[in-house]
Design a protein around this motif. Structure first.
Motif, PDB file in Angstrom:
ATOM      1  N   ASP A  22       4.573  46.115  64.605  1.00 60.14           N
ATOM      2  CA  ASP A  22       5.857  46.766  64.327  1.00 60.14           C
ATOM      3  C   ASP A  22       6.209  46.640  62.843  1.00 60.14           C
ATOM      4  OD1 ASP A  22       6.293  46.455  67.408  1.00 60.14           O
ATOM      5  OD2 ASP A  22       7.998  47.655  66.719  1.00 60.14           O
ATOM      6  N   GLN A  23       5.766  45.566  62.183  1.00 59.05           N
ATOM      7  CA  GLN A  23       5.992  45.443  60.740  1.00 59.05           C
ATOM      8  C   GLN A  23       5.022  46.341  59.983  1.00 59.05           C
ATOM      9  OE1 GLN A  23       8.750  43.923  60.346  1.00 59.05           O
ATOM     10  NE2 GLN A  23       8.528  43.254  62.466  1.00 59.05           N
TER      11      GLN A  23
ATOM     12  N   ALA B 193       2.779  32.512  70.305  1.00 65.76           N
ATOM     13  CA  ALA B 193       2.497  33.951  70.355  1.00 65.76           C
ATOM     14  C   ALA B 193       1.014  34.264  70.211  1.00 65.76           C
ATOM     15  CB  ALA B 193       3.292  34.672  69.271  1.00 65.76           C
ATOM     16  N   GLU B 225       2.335  39.018  74.943  1.00 63.49           N
ATOM     17  CA  GLU B 225       3.186  38.357  73.938  1.00 63.49           C
ATOM     18  C   GLU B 225       2.672  36.972  73.563  1.00 63.49           C
ATOM     19  OE1 GLU B 225       4.831  40.515  72.634  1.00 63.49           O
ATOM     20  OE2 GLU B 225       4.978  41.933  74.283  1.00 63.49           O
ATOM     21  N   THR B 292      11.706  35.544  65.572  1.00 64.10           N
ATOM     22  CA  THR B 292      11.193  36.912  65.481  1.00 64.10           C
ATOM     23  C   THR B 292       9.801  37.082  66.082  1.00 64.10           C
ATOM     24  OG1 THR B 292      10.467  36.437  63.230  1.00 64.10           O
ATOM     25  CG2 THR B 292      12.607  37.519  63.485  1.00 64.10           C
ATOM     26  N   ASN B 293       9.402  36.179  66.952  1.00 58.79           N
ATOM     27  CA  ASN B 293       8.295  36.496  67.858  1.00 58.79           C
ATOM     28  C   ASN B 293       8.597  35.841  69.199  1.00 58.79           C
ATOM     29  OD1 ASN B 293       6.720  33.991  68.319  1.00 58.79           O
ATOM     30  ND2 ASN B 293       6.354  34.081  66.119  1.00 58.79           N
ATOM     31  N   SER B 315       7.066  30.901  57.140  1.00 55.17           N
ATOM     32  CA  SER B 315       7.265  31.966  58.126  1.00 55.17           C
ATOM     33  C   SER B 315       8.428  31.619  59.049  1.00 55.17           C
ATOM     34  CB  SER B 315       5.989  32.184  58.951  1.00 55.17           C
ATOM     35  OG  SER B 315       4.938  32.626  58.118  1.00 55.17           O
ATOM     36  N   LYS B 318      11.674  32.162  57.136  1.00 52.97           N
ATOM     37  CA  LYS B 318      11.883  33.607  56.950  1.00 52.97           C
ATOM     38  C   LYS B 318      12.436  34.211  58.248  1.00 52.97           C
ATOM     39  CE  LYS B 318       9.291  37.714  55.473  1.00 52.97           C
ATOM     40  NZ  LYS B 318       9.411  38.533  56.683  1.00 52.97           N
ATOM     41  N   ARG B 427      10.043  42.165  73.085  1.00 54.94           N
ATOM     42  CA  ARG B 427       9.710  41.825  71.696  1.00 54.94           C
ATOM     43  C   ARG B 427      10.959  41.649  70.845  1.00 54.94           C
ATOM     44  NH1 ARG B 427       4.438  45.584  71.754  1.00 54.94           N
ATOM     45  NH2 ARG B 427       3.094  43.897  72.479  1.00 54.94           N
ATOM     46  N   PHE B 429      10.615  41.196  67.505  1.00 51.08           N
ATOM     47  CA  PHE B 429      10.107  41.364  66.145  1.00 51.08           C
ATOM     48  C   PHE B 429      11.201  41.909  65.235  1.00 51.08           C
ATOM     49  CE2 PHE B 429       5.792  42.549  68.223  1.00 51.08           C
ATOM     50  CZ  PHE B 429       5.469  41.211  68.368  1.00 51.08           C
ATOM     51  N   GLU B 430      11.071  41.622  63.955  1.00 51.00           N
ATOM     52  CA  GLU B 430      12.002  42.185  62.961  1.00 51.00           C
ATOM     53  C   GLU B 430      12.059  43.703  63.128  1.00 51.00           C
ATOM     54  OE1 GLU B 430      11.435  41.317  58.809  1.00 51.00           O
ATOM     55  OE2 GLU B 430      10.738  39.307  59.283  1.00 51.00           O
ATOM     56  N   GLY B 431      13.263  44.226  63.204  1.00 50.74           N
ATOM     57  CA  GLY B 431      13.432  45.674  63.209  1.00 50.74           C
ATOM     58  C   GLY B 431      12.992  46.375  64.469  1.00 50.74           C
ATOM     59  N   ARG B 432      12.577  45.633  65.467  1.00 51.19           N
ATOM     60  CA  ARG B 432      12.034  46.260  66.683  1.00 51.19           C
ATOM     61  C   ARG B 432      13.072  47.191  67.325  1.00 51.19           C
ATOM     62  NH1 ARG B 432       7.321  47.151  69.923  1.00 51.19           N
ATOM     63  NH2 ARG B 432       8.025  47.307  72.062  1.00 51.19           N
ATOM     64  N   PRO B 435      16.155  49.066  62.374  1.00 50.27           N
ATOM     65  CA  PRO B 435      16.010  48.297  61.132  1.00 50.27           C
ATOM     66  C   PRO B 435      17.129  47.265  61.006  1.00 50.27           C
ATOM     67  CG  PRO B 435      15.735  50.658  60.724  1.00 50.27           C
ATOM     68  CD  PRO B 435      16.197  50.513  62.142  1.00 50.27           C
TER      69      PRO B 435
END
Lengths: 195, 464
Positions: A22-23, B193, B225, B292-293, B315, B318, B427, B429-432, B435
């Motif tokens: 997705d990134q 993950a 996942e 984010t995971n 990570s 972040k 999920r 995840f960032e922006g999933r 944004p």
């Protein structure tokens, strides 16, 4: 598929771990019906602000680093099976991704698209990232036939499935082979459990 | 020799073995959708190849479809083009399509099982990583890339290296308020993950056996996942009862014959796995993710860890920065403005019942957007037949039409930047979900309670 034999190139460091597909290419850019042009949106949300201006602190926007080799943190390519991730990296110009661990589906997608995943040890990866950061002109050499990667005289070997290696060296796709064994597949169907 | 469930199904589908440890694996059923199929159809055309077994395919649009006004033309031009391309390709290649408005349309991983396309012992693929869902029936099911979609279209086969096997056993009785989603979030939090990468997982043990088919699907769905290509559960009476009478399932005598075969699909005593893990159901609590995971999960009443046990602390930081959380803090009391109930993980009738049962007579908190997206037209129809739509509407939830929706935000259903969304999807995840969107994965029960409270709470104090 484009043939792959040897790459000598500078590298782009992206030490983040667990970089998911997705990134690499966000879902909203998956609406195309062809394989081309995904490189423009590679790492879209890390690379651009909402107003489409470049984020100065992202490595792809840093002119110090360039090249055909992406050096990434462990578990690269996890998440969605979208082959668009491999297309985007290839379309952008990468031919090799180096990491200490790859997600399965991404690895298969990369190998099927002329993008070589090179898996190295955590220590080797850390040394490579450090070398590229210390000197962005550091050249990385990847030899598929010999299955070796080296920089500054620091060489390591990597594994690649023998069949996939032949395909990449010669530019063959799996589909060519599968279509050629149609008779055997039909014979299997006739004998298989049919529930 | 004693064999695992995985070995039995895999071995029954090997057409031939090639050098380099590669098997030509026969695929019984191929599910396709609008996002990962257009380039595959184009490849067949470019190579002038016919579709090898069109009757073994099922097609439906799901990722990119609106969840409002599906009877109207799709507004977004690119989405419309992609859905139209699926329609054109299915007409051209004569593939059965359950398009928008068709009573069988829905998320591929919801419709496969409910139509009886998903059966024990089958091999199934789809250009979507959550194909692992179908393993709940004792099928080998996994996600593939678009080049492989083309290969299956052209030959009904794939070249595959045999994955390693892992068994995850969960024993005992689940505590109150703990659902299948909590089991799998707990497992992924334990294994990380990447902990299942290279493996195919079998879930076993009394806690797994006690689950409904819907719950088993939730577990197998999220196998990817932790990096595993797929997850499986041995078929049993629960499985057979679910399948019986479904549209494309074997009927009458054929069904009896099938059941006799399906009963052989279990891991033999003494069969060995490359890796085994065992957990106690009593140790599992309602879960939520903070990072984010999907491996970044904690018990909802627990604290965000101070640091990660292994892996890069950069990570980790972040990830927390993105989420707006601090190391070591509790999530209890955090305000949440969005709740999404849907996706191939939790959009089945049982999930909707759990939500409706909790919110009946209650009202969502002011300021919460609570969206509930059924997994298929059949789920939607059933929900309406049971009156769940009224219960949900009265509680302030919006019941949408079927699709993948805000799980991945390909359509208009997105969470705004910076906002928190408690989501039953798979999920974070960032922006999933859009944004800048911040996703917290949880069970449908946790999602329902969060919608009513407007914040994250210790759900044990809020159960009906």
């Amino acid at each position: 598929m484009e043939k792959f034999s040897r790459i000598v190139s500078t590298a782009v460091p992206l030490p983040n771990e667990d970089v998911d597909t997705d990134q690499i290419i966000p879902a909203r850019f998956l609406k195309a019906t062809s394989r081309e042009g995904f490189g423009d949106n590679l790492f879209r949300d890390w690379r651009y602000n909402n107003d489409n201006t470049a984020k100065a602190d992202f490595v792809l926007n840093n002119p110090t680093y360039s090249g055909q080799v992406l050096v990434a943190g462990r578990n690269f390519g996890c998440g969605s099976s979208r082959e668009h991730a491999a297309w985007a990296l290839f379309d952008y110009g990468f031919r090799v991704v180096v990491s200490s661990f790859f997600a399965d589906i991404f690895k298969g997608n990369a190998l099927g698209n002329g993008l070589l995943p090179v898996q190295v040890s955590d220590e080797y990866l850390a040394a490579l990232i450090a070398a590229v950061k210390a000197d962005p002109e550091t050249e990385v050499t990847v030899e598929l036939q010999a299955q070796t990667i080296s920089f500054n005289g620091n060489e390591a070997s990597f594994e690649v499935n023998a069949y996939k290696k032949e395909c990449m060296l010669n530019g063959y796709d799996d589909i060519d082979y599968l279509v050629s064994i149609k008779d055997e597949i039909e014979a299997f169907e006739a004998s298989a459990i049919t529930i | 020799m004693a064999k695992t469930l995985f070995d039995k199904v895999w071995d029954a589908h090997v057409v031939k073995q090639l050098e380099g440890n590669i098997d030509v694996l026969y695929i019984d059923r191929h599910l396709i959708h609008e996002v990962t199929s257009p380039q595959a159809f184009a490849e067949l055309e470019n190579r002038n190849l016919p579709l090898f077994r069109k009757d073994q395919m099922v097609a439906t649009p799901d990722h990119n479809v609106p969840t409002e006004n599906q009877h109207l033309p799709i507004k977004d031009a690119l989405s419309k083009h992609q859905v139209d391309t699926l329609i054109e390709n299915c007409e051209k290649f004569n593939v059965e399509l359950y398009g928008l408005g068709h009573p069988f349309q829905g998320i591929v991983h919801v419709i496969g099982p409910e139509l009886g396309v998903t059966l024990p012992g089958r091999t199934m693929v789809c250009g979507d990583s959550h194909t692992s869902t179908h393993g709940a029936f004792g099928a080998i099911a996994f996600g593939i890339g678009t080049s492989q979609v083309a290969q299956v279209m052209a030959s009904q086969c794939l070249l595959q290296t045999r994955p390693k096997t892992m068994r995850i056993t969960v024993n005992g009785e689940l505590p109150t308020g703990v659902l299948a989603k909590d089991i799998i979030l707990y497992i992924i939090a334990q294994l990380t993950a990447a902990g299942g990468t290279g493996y195919f997982v079998e879930y076993a043990g009394s806690a797994i056996e006690s689950l409904s088919m819907e719950a088993r699907m939730t577990i197998c769905n999220m196998s990817i996942e932790m990096g595993a290509r797929g997850g499986m559960i041995a078929p049993d009476q629960t499985t057979f009862d679910y399948i019986e009478g479904r549209e494309f399932a074997p009927q009458g005598e054929e069904f009896e014959k099938a059941v006799a075969y399906w009963k052989t699909l279990k891991t033999d005593e003494g069969a060995s796995f490359d890796k085994e893990y065992t957990y106690e159901a009593a140790d599992i609590a309602p879960m939520i993710t903070y990072g984010t995971n999907p491996g970044m999960g904690i018990k909802i009443s627990g604290n965000v860890p101070d640091k990660l046990g292994e892996g890069s602390q950069d990570s980790f930081r972040k990830s927390l920065d993105y989420m707006g959380f601090n190391p070591g803090e509790s999530l209890l009391g955090k305000e949440v403005n969005w709740v999404f109930i849907g996706s191939c993980t939790n959009s089945r009738i049982e999930d909707l019942r759990i939500v409706a049962d909790y919110v009946k007579g209650k009202r969502k908190a002011d300021g919460v957007n609570a969206m509930i997206v059924p997994g298929s037209k059949q789920v939607e129809k059933q929900a309406i037949a049971e009156g769940l739509d009224k219960v949900l509407t009265e509680a302030g939830f919006v019941l949408r039409e079927p699709g993948c929706s805000a799980c991945l935000g390909m359509n208009e259903d997105k969470v705004p930047a910076g906002e928190y969304c408690v989501s039953t999807s798979n999920r974070n995840f960032e922006g999933r979900q859009g944004p800048g969107a911040r996703t917290l994965l949880a069970s449908p029960l946790v999602a329902a309670i969060t919608a009513v409270e407007g914040k994250i709470v210790d759900i044990s104090k809020h159960l009906n």
